[in-house]
Structures are given as C-alpha cells and as structure tokens.
Design a protein around this motif. Structure first.
Motif, short mmCIF file in Angstrom:
data_model
loop_
_atom_site.label_atom_id
_atom_site.label_comp_id
_atom_site.label_asym_id
_atom_site.label_seq_id
_atom_site.Cartn_x
_atom_site.Cartn_y
_atom_site.Cartn_z
N ALA A 130 0.64 -0.75 0.26
CA ALA A 130 -0.11 -0.07 0.23
C ALA A 130 1.42 0.70 0.15
CB ALA A 130 -0.59 -0.45 1.47
N LYS A 187 2.33 1.00 -3.75
CA LYS A 187 1.67 1.80 -4.04
C LYS A 187 1.83 0.31 -5.86
CE LYS A 187 0.00 6.24 -3.53
NZ LYS A 187 0.90 6.48 -2.27
N THR A 212 -3.21 4.52 -8.58
CA THR A 212 -3.44 5.20 -7.53
C THR A 212 -3.97 6.47 -8.15
OG1 THR A 212 -1.12 5.60 -7.49
CG2 THR A 212 -1.62 3.57 -6.34
N THR A 248 0.12 4.52 -12.73
CA THR A 248 0.21 3.30 -12.14
C THR A 248 1.84 2.69 -12.54
OG1 THR A 248 -0.79 0.61 -12.61
CG2 THR A 248 -0.48 2.59 -14.84
#
Length: 331
Positions: free
Chosen positions: A59, A62, A79, A282
């Motif tokens: 997380a 990402k 994200t 991304t």
C-alpha cells in the motif's frame, strides 16, 4: 522459486521505486516500526514477512502483488485519491502536482512524455494573466466554488496572487526534466473556447479582458515555438541551466488525451487524465510497457518539428496563430 527468493525479488522491486537519495532499509524500518537489523533480514529474505507487513509495504509503495504471487490477472493497480468537492481545492490540487514533480525530479535519469489534448498547465503558469484565468475557470466551472457563483473574472485578485509562488515552483520543476510532447493543431482549442465562453456569457469584468487573454495566448505560443526551435526546455524564451532536451512532435490524425508517461531510472509511471483536472497513476510494468510502445508508435507516425523541420514548424505555429487572430478580429 523459494519463498525467500520471491521475497527478495519483491524488495528489489521496491528498491527500484525509491529515489536515489533514500535508503530502502530506513523506509522499511520506519514503515513497519522495526529496527534496521530486522528490516535488513526481511530484505535479504532471511526472515519471512507476514501478510500484514506485506499489505503495509504494497500500500505504501503502491505496487500490485500479482507478480509477487505469480498470479495471471487482468487487474491493474492505479492510485489516485477520489477528488470530490469540497474536499478538493485548487490549493490541494496544485500541492499534489508539485509533489508529483518533486518525486520525478528526485531520480537521476528521467524523461517525461506528454500526449496532449490541451496545452499543459505548466505553460499557462508562465504568464500571470493566463494562470489567473485558468485558476478562475478551474474553480468556477470544474471545482464549482460556491463563492464564485455570479462572480466575473478580474485580473489581480489577491487569491490568484497567493497561488503564483507555487505555480512558479511547478514551472521550475517541469523544466528540470527532459520532455517529449505530442501535439495536434486542436491542442490550443480548449483554452480558446474557455475564453470564448466567458466572453459570450459576459463573465469578464471589462470587455478588453478577452482581447488581452487572446494576446497572452499568442505570446505563449511564440514562446513554445522558440523552445521547439532551439530544442531545449525554456521559460518564456529563457533556456534553463543546464539546458535540457525538448522534443515536439505533431500528429495530424490523433488528438491526445493528456496522458503522461515518465521514465525514472529503470522504472516507468503512467498518469491517466480523468474528470478534466485529475489523474490516476500506475507503476504496473505491463501497462507501462504497452503505453510506451503506443507512444513510440505515435512518434514514428508524427512529424518532429523541434530542432529540425523549420518549414513544418512554421506551418504548425502559423496555423495556431490564425486560430487566435480569427477571434481577435471578431471582437
């Protein structure tokens, strides 16, 4: 492949996403709340990471876990925090843009590719009058500020003045990256139509405001033309130090969608535009490789007008000027 090897490869992927001046072990230790020694053992694969730690790391950085778990999936991880007014403000949007550019510039090797639909805000910010008009447009028509209902645009409002410093920092960071842009003659039209709309709606404080904005757009086009002629990044005809490469391609068939792809050392990031102002990003390797191949194909089918192609460059920018002159003559 053993679990320890898979874990080591995962951390190698994370290391590739780190700016050169930061240490992966420090980042992992701080994030997981463990000692540097414990972080080292996880990075080397000597101590397994549990699912909770894996979730925290994925997380934070990402990244998708599909490749780590050897999953074949059509899912892509993007994200970008959903932006809903009133949570989003112009200040927070500018701050986020500044942060993304700071991240890009923290890498040693970097190159930005921009498939334009509109003139990038980095250019509008170079001319105060255009910057202020774009701020007004974004706040009134995109972010729907209640305070601007029924309000006419005026130059020099204190709010705009407060935003100029961060806009100049954004311009400076953008000009610290070698850049390739793919334009179309339609790329100018969004800004011109916005001026047209507010002029026809009687939303300018004085009738001469529209004429001044058209003149400033022409000034900006001249500065971009000069940048293309010399082939290096400039701010209003002033090359940076050092002078970084700038390439401008014109594609007569394809109008871009404001996609950005940036190469950072051995990694790529793609930013997809949505809802006019916002972007989703991304790091997915498959997607970024596909996007780079698509941009490379577009460049091969486009005309390079920076540094070379004087005739084609003159034709392109003269066409943009004619579009501006048609409007000024109709005032």
């Amino acid at each position: 492949m053993t679990p320890a090897t898979t874990q080591s490869q995962f951390f190698q992927q994370l290391k590739g996403l780190m700016p050169p001046h930061k240490a992966l072990v420090d980042e992992v230790a701080d994030l997981l709340g463990i000692s540097n020694d414990s972080a080292y053992r996880r990075i080397r694969g000597e101590k397994p990471i549990d699912l909770g730690e894996l979730q925290q790391l994925a997380a934070h950085f990402k990244v998708s876990l599909d490749s780590l778990l050897n999953l074949s999936s059509d899912a892509l991880l993007f994200t970008g925090r959903p932006q809903v007014h009133p949570a989003i403000t112009l200040e927070s949007w500018l701050t986020n843009m500044l942060g993304q550019l700071q991240l890009m510039n923290s890498f040693g090797q970097r190159h930005l590719y921009y498939l334009l639909k509109d003139i990038p805000p980095f250019y509008h910010f170079q001319i105060p009058e255009l910057a202020e008009f774009k701020m007004f447009f974004w706040m009134k028509s995109i972010l729907h500020y209640d305070s601007l209902k029924g309000v006419r645009f005026r130059f020099g409002e204190p709010y705009y003045q407060d935003c100029h410093p961060i806009c100049q920092r954004i311009v400076a960071l953008y000009n610290q990256m070698p850049t390739t842009e793919i334009w179309n003659v339609e790329s100018l039209n969004s800004t011109l139509r916005q001026i047209d709309f507010y002029r026809e709606a009687g939303s300018f404080a004085t009738p001469s405001d529209a004429r001044l904005l058209y003149e400033k757009v022409e000034e900006l086009i001249g500065a971009i033309e000069y940048q293309a002629e010399v082939g290096v990044k400039c701010v209003l005809r002033q090359p940076g130090s050092p002078a970084l490469p700038y390439r401008l391609f014109v594609n007569e068939l394809i109008l871009g969608d404001n996609t950005l792809l940036v190469e950072l050392d051995n990694n790529r990031l793609t930013y997809l535009n949505h809802s006019v102002l916002h972007f989703l990003g991304t790091r997915d390797e498959r997607f970024n490789d596909f996007m780079f191949a698509n941009l490379d194909n577009l460049m091969k089918k486009s005309t390079l007008i920076s540094g070379v192609g004087e005739k084609e460059r003159n034709q392109f920018f003269n066409a943009l000027r004619r579009n501006i002159h048609q409007r000024t003559q109709a005032l």
